[in-house]
Design a protein around this motif. Structure first.
Motif, PDB file in Angstrom:
ATOM      1  N   LYS A 156      46.655  29.957  44.782  1.00 28.60           N
ATOM      2  CA  LYS A 156      45.527  30.606  45.480  1.00 28.60           C
ATOM      3  C   LYS A 156      45.737  32.111  45.548  1.00 28.60           C
ATOM      4  O   LYS A 156      46.850  32.612  45.408  1.00 28.60           O
ATOM      5  CB  LYS A 156      45.370  30.029  46.880  1.00 28.60           C
ATOM      6  CG  LYS A 156      44.969  28.567  46.910  1.00 28.60           C
ATOM      7  CD  LYS A 156      44.646  28.115  48.309  1.00 28.60           C
ATOM      8  CE  LYS A 156      44.177  26.673  48.336  1.00 28.60           C
ATOM      9  NZ  LYS A 156      43.821  26.218  49.713  1.00 28.60           N
ATOM     10  N   GLU A 157      44.647  32.826  45.791  1.00 33.17           N
ATOM     11  CA  GLU A 157      44.740  34.269  45.939  1.00 33.17           C
ATOM     12  C   GLU A 157      45.297  34.630  47.318  1.00 33.17           C
ATOM     13  O   GLU A 157      45.212  33.859  48.269  1.00 33.17           O
ATOM     14  CB  GLU A 157      43.356  34.895  45.759  1.00 33.17           C
ATOM     15  CG  GLU A 157      42.801  34.766  44.346  1.00 33.17           C
ATOM     16  CD  GLU A 157      41.508  35.529  44.163  1.00 33.17           C
ATOM     17  OE1 GLU A 157      41.011  35.592  43.022  1.00 33.17           O
ATOM     18  OE2 GLU A 157      41.002  36.081  45.160  1.00 33.17           O
ATOM     19  N   ARG A 158      45.841  35.820  47.375  1.00 35.86           N
ATOM     20  CA  ARG A 158      46.338  36.307  48.660  1.00 35.86           C
ATOM     21  C   ARG A 158      45.139  36.541  49.572  1.00 35.86           C
ATOM     22  O   ARG A 158      44.144  37.150  49.173  1.00 35.86           O
ATOM     23  CB  ARG A 158      47.121  37.595  48.449  1.00 35.86           C
ATOM     24  CG  ARG A 158      47.906  38.055  49.639  1.00 35.86           C
ATOM     25  CD  ARG A 158      48.864  39.173  49.276  1.00 35.86           C
ATOM     26  NE  ARG A 158      49.869  38.726  48.311  1.00 35.86           N
ATOM     27  CZ  ARG A 158      50.932  39.447  47.961  1.00 35.86           C
ATOM     28  NH1 ARG A 158      51.130  40.644  48.496  1.00 35.86           N
ATOM     29  NH2 ARG A 158      51.780  38.984  47.080  1.00 35.86           N
ATOM     30  N   GLU A 159      45.260  36.079  50.816  1.00 37.47           N
ATOM     31  CA  GLU A 159      44.140  36.196  51.740  1.00 37.47           C
ATOM     32  C   GLU A 159      44.550  36.868  53.038  1.00 37.47           C
ATOM     33  O   GLU A 159      45.691  36.732  53.501  1.00 37.47           O
ATOM     34  CB  GLU A 159      43.548  34.809  52.051  1.00 37.47           C
ATOM     35  CG  GLU A 159      44.464  33.863  52.758  1.00 37.47           C
ATOM     36  CD  GLU A 159      43.757  32.570  53.181  1.00 37.47           C
ATOM     37  OE1 GLU A 159      42.534  32.440  52.968  1.00 37.47           O
ATOM     38  OE2 GLU A 159      44.451  31.689  53.731  1.00 37.47           O
ATOM     39  N   ILE A 190      40.846  43.719  52.666  1.00 40.35           N
ATOM     40  CA  ILE A 190      41.097  43.658  51.229  1.00 40.35           C
ATOM     41  C   ILE A 190      42.542  44.033  50.945  1.00 40.35           C
ATOM     42  O   ILE A 190      43.006  45.111  51.327  1.00 40.35           O
ATOM     43  CB  ILE A 190      40.150  44.609  50.476  1.00 40.35           C
ATOM     44  CG1 ILE A 190      38.700  44.244  50.786  1.00 40.35           C
ATOM     45  CG2 ILE A 190      40.415  44.551  48.974  1.00 40.35           C
ATOM     46  CD1 ILE A 190      37.693  45.217  50.218  1.00 40.35           C
ATOM     47  N   ALA A 191      43.257  43.154  50.257  1.00 35.99           N
ATOM     48  CA  ALA A 191      44.679  43.375  50.001  1.00 35.99           C
ATOM     49  C   ALA A 191      44.923  44.667  49.224  1.00 35.99           C
ATOM     50  O   ALA A 191      45.899  45.372  49.477  1.00 35.99           O
ATOM     51  CB  ALA A 191      45.266  42.188  49.257  1.00 35.99           C
ATOM     52  N   SER A 192      44.048  44.997  48.301  1.00 32.24           N
ATOM     53  CA  SER A 192      44.254  46.176  47.466  1.00 32.24           C
ATOM     54  C   SER A 192      44.180  47.473  48.267  1.00 32.24           C
ATOM     55  O   SER A 192      44.608  48.529  47.785  1.00 32.24           O
ATOM     56  CB  SER A 192      43.235  46.209  46.328  1.00 32.24           C
ATOM     57  OG  SER A 192      41.921  46.234  46.841  1.00 32.24           O
ATOM     58  N   GLN A 221      49.641  33.758  51.037  1.00 36.20           N
ATOM     59  CA  GLN A 221      49.307  33.279  49.697  1.00 36.20           C
ATOM     60  C   GLN A 221      49.924  31.911  49.488  1.00 36.20           C
ATOM     61  O   GLN A 221      51.156  31.768  49.539  1.00 36.20           O
ATOM     62  CB  GLN A 221      49.789  34.255  48.630  1.00 36.20           C
ATOM     63  CG  GLN A 221      49.323  33.911  47.226  1.00 36.20           C
ATOM     64  CD  GLN A 221      49.530  35.048  46.254  1.00 36.20           C
ATOM     65  OE1 GLN A 221      50.312  35.960  46.483  1.00 36.20           O
ATOM     66  NE2 GLN A 221      48.799  35.023  45.139  1.00 36.20           N
TER      67      GLN A 221
END
Length: 124
Positions: A43-46, A107-109, A39
């Protein structure tokens, strides 16, 4: 309580290399895939890279494919990220994560456990 601890971050010049390590307490439920995310500020975590429980399958983001290598040693409860040919755009906080899954998910989630992160800074 499951704990993941990353290490190996730091400051490196463009074109250089770093090796990140993540040591985790053994999860009760197996198998579990491991992933590296990053991250950057604003920015979003990728997703960066992932590896299955056996290590037989890996997956990489297009931005790091051919430069980064993920590996794991279940006997040592560790996962690694070898980062070569680093670029300034690789600058970010890098996180390792565990997903109680037989497949690698981007997907991080989907990931159940996370480390605290380690800073990687690449200077131009």
């Amino acid at each position: 309580q499951v704990q993941l601890v990353e290490s190996g971050g730091g400051l490196v010049q463009a074109g250089g290399s770093l090796r990140l390590s993540c040591t985790y307490s053994r999860l009760i439920v197996t198998p579990y895939a491991m992933g590296w995310f990053r991250q950057a500020p604003g920015k979003e975590r990728e997703f960066v890279a992932g590896i299955t429980w056996s290590g037989s399958r890996t997956d990489y983001a297009d931005s790091v494919k051919g430069r980064f290598i993920i590996s794991r040693d279940n006997a040592k409860n560790s996962v690694y990220l070898q980062m070569n040919s680093l670029k300034p755009e690789d600058t970010a906080v890098y996180y390792c994560a565990a997903d109680v899954s037989v497949v690698i998910r981007r997907i991080a989630s989907a990931y159940d456990y996370w480390g605290q992160g380690t800073q990687v800074t690449v200077s131009s």
